[in-house]
Enzyme design. Structure first.
Site, PDB file in Angstrom:
ATOM      1  N   ASP A  25       0.872  -1.178   0.000  1.00  0.00           N
ATOM      2  CA  ASP A  25       0.000   0.000   0.000  1.00  0.00           C
ATOM      3  C   ASP A  25       0.910   1.231   0.000  1.00  0.00           C
ATOM      4  OD1 ASP A  25       0.880   0.365   2.614  1.00  0.00           O
ATOM      5  OD2 ASP A  25      -1.107   0.341   3.528  1.00  0.00           O
ATOM      6  N   HIS A  26       0.324   2.416   0.194  1.00  0.00           N
ATOM      7  CA  HIS A  26       1.115   3.660   0.177  1.00  0.00           C
ATOM      8  C   HIS A  26       2.162   3.670   1.288  1.00  0.00           C
ATOM      9  CE1 HIS A  26      -2.390   4.056   2.710  1.00  0.00           C
ATOM     10  NE2 HIS A  26      -1.805   5.015   3.381  1.00  0.00           N
TER      11      HIS A  26
ATOM     12  N   CYS B  61       3.087  -3.016   4.130  1.00  0.00           N
ATOM     13  CA  CYS B  61       2.244  -1.856   4.466  1.00  0.00           C
ATOM     14  C   CYS B  61       3.050  -1.024   5.469  1.00  0.00           C
ATOM     15  CB  CYS B  61       0.858  -2.265   4.986  1.00  0.00           C
ATOM     16  SG  CYS B  61       0.838  -3.112   6.575  1.00  0.00           S
TER      17      CYS B  61
ATOM     18  N   THR C 111       3.098  -0.918   8.854  1.00  0.00           N
ATOM     19  CA  THR C 111       3.635  -1.723   9.950  1.00  0.00           C
ATOM     20  C   THR C 111       3.868  -3.180   9.579  1.00  0.00           C
ATOM     21  OG1 THR C 111       1.405  -2.290  10.625  1.00  0.00           O
ATOM     22  CG2 THR C 111       2.402  -0.340  11.677  1.00  0.00           C
TER      23      THR C 111
ATOM     24  N   HIS D 124      10.057 -23.958   9.107  1.00  0.00           N
ATOM     25  CA  HIS D 124       8.950 -24.508   9.888  1.00  0.00           C
ATOM     26  C   HIS D 124       7.578 -24.188   9.290  1.00  0.00           C
ATOM     27  CE1 HIS D 124      11.275 -25.034  13.956  1.00  0.00           C
ATOM     28  NE2 HIS D 124      11.900 -25.577  12.925  1.00  0.00           N
TER      29      HIS D 124
ATOM     30  N   ARG E  32       6.966 -33.098  10.758  1.00  0.00           N
ATOM     31  CA  ARG E  32       5.911 -32.618  11.660  1.00  0.00           C
ATOM     32  C   ARG E  32       5.408 -31.229  11.246  1.00  0.00           C
ATOM     33  NH1 ARG E  32      10.732 -31.479  14.012  1.00  0.00           N
ATOM     34  NH2 ARG E  32      10.970 -29.557  15.234  1.00  0.00           N
ATOM     35  N   HIS E  33       6.250 -30.468  10.586  1.00  0.00           N
ATOM     36  CA  HIS E  33       5.836 -29.126  10.150  1.00  0.00           C
ATOM     37  C   HIS E  33       4.821 -29.216   9.011  1.00  0.00           C
ATOM     38  CE1 HIS E  33       8.811 -27.598  12.835  1.00  0.00           C
ATOM     39  NE2 HIS E  33       9.788 -28.263  12.216  1.00  0.00           N
TER      40      HIS E  33
HETATM   41  C1  RB5 Z   1      -1.870   3.103   6.310  1.00  0.00           C
HETATM   42  O1  RB5 Z   1      -1.843   4.386   6.839  1.00  0.00           O
HETATM   43  C2  RB5 Z   1      -1.509   2.076   7.389  1.00  0.00           C
HETATM   44  O2  RB5 Z   1      -2.562   1.967   8.292  1.00  0.00           O
HETATM   45  C3  RB5 Z   1      -1.187   0.754   6.758  1.00  0.00           C
HETATM   46  O3  RB5 Z   1      -0.096   0.895   5.885  1.00  0.00           O
HETATM   47  C4  RB5 Z   1      -0.768  -0.373   7.698  1.00  0.00           C
HETATM   48  O4  RB5 Z   1       0.252   0.037   8.557  1.00  0.00           O
HETATM   49  C5  RB5 Z   1      -1.866  -1.045   8.416  1.00  0.00           C
HETATM   50  O5  RB5 Z   1      -1.654  -2.003   9.188  1.00  0.00           O
END
Ligand code: RB5
Length: 145
Positions: A8-9, A65, A67, A98, A132-133
């Site tokens: 995403d952005h 993304c 995070t 694993h 097992r995995h």
């Molecule tokens: C976008 O602002 C942000 O929420 C997204 O990139 C991500 O971090 C969501 O989990």
């Protein structure tokens, strides 16, 4: 090896960095978007890449993304997708050995590009251990129904 990448952005800058880095190594990443810093929705980005992986158009996928959390949640809603957020070197090889991860995830706003390169190389040099995995991976497709 065909590798798809999408963000995403919040992951656009890191995606651009990785595409350029791997191009210099002679490895082409198949860019599924997004193609600018304009705000977009990570569930739709995850869906596009996961379908690509499930249709075997790529051997594995990279999702980014801000995070790495939202896009991980979205990816793991797809049956057959095992998306792993790589945040250190041990996790990077264990995600393959694993979990046989077929999507790896990063946070564009939380991780350093040079660390991400290292985790990707570690992941790509590892091999799934099976045994097992494999049983546990098979169980993933039978729970929660
Ligand atoms: C976008 O602002 C942000 O929420 C997204 O990139 C991500 O971090 C969501 O989990």
């Amino acid at each position: 090896m065909t590798i798809a990448i999408a963000s995403d952005h919040g992951g656009f800058a890191l995606k651009t960095y990785l595409i350029n880095y791997f191009a210099n190594q002679g490895v082409r990443l198949d860019d599924l978007g997004t193609h600018s810093e304009e705000s977009c929705d990570y569930p739709l980005i995850a869906d596009k890449l996961c379908r690509h992986v499930l249709e075997k158009k790529s051997e594995f996928g990279i999702l980014i993304c801000g995070t790495g959390i939202g896009i991980s949640i979205a990816a793991n809603r797809h049956k057959g997708i095992r998306a792993a957020l790589l945040y250190d070197n041990d996790v990077a090889h264990l995600a393959c050995e694993h979990n046989n991860a077929n999507v790896v995830v990063f946070g564009g706003r939380t991780q350093k590009p040079e660390d991400v390169i290292q985790y990707l190389q570690t992941f790509m040099n590892a091999s799934f251990e099976g045994g097992r995995h494999q049983r546990r991976i098979d169980e993933l497709d039978t729970i929660g129904e």
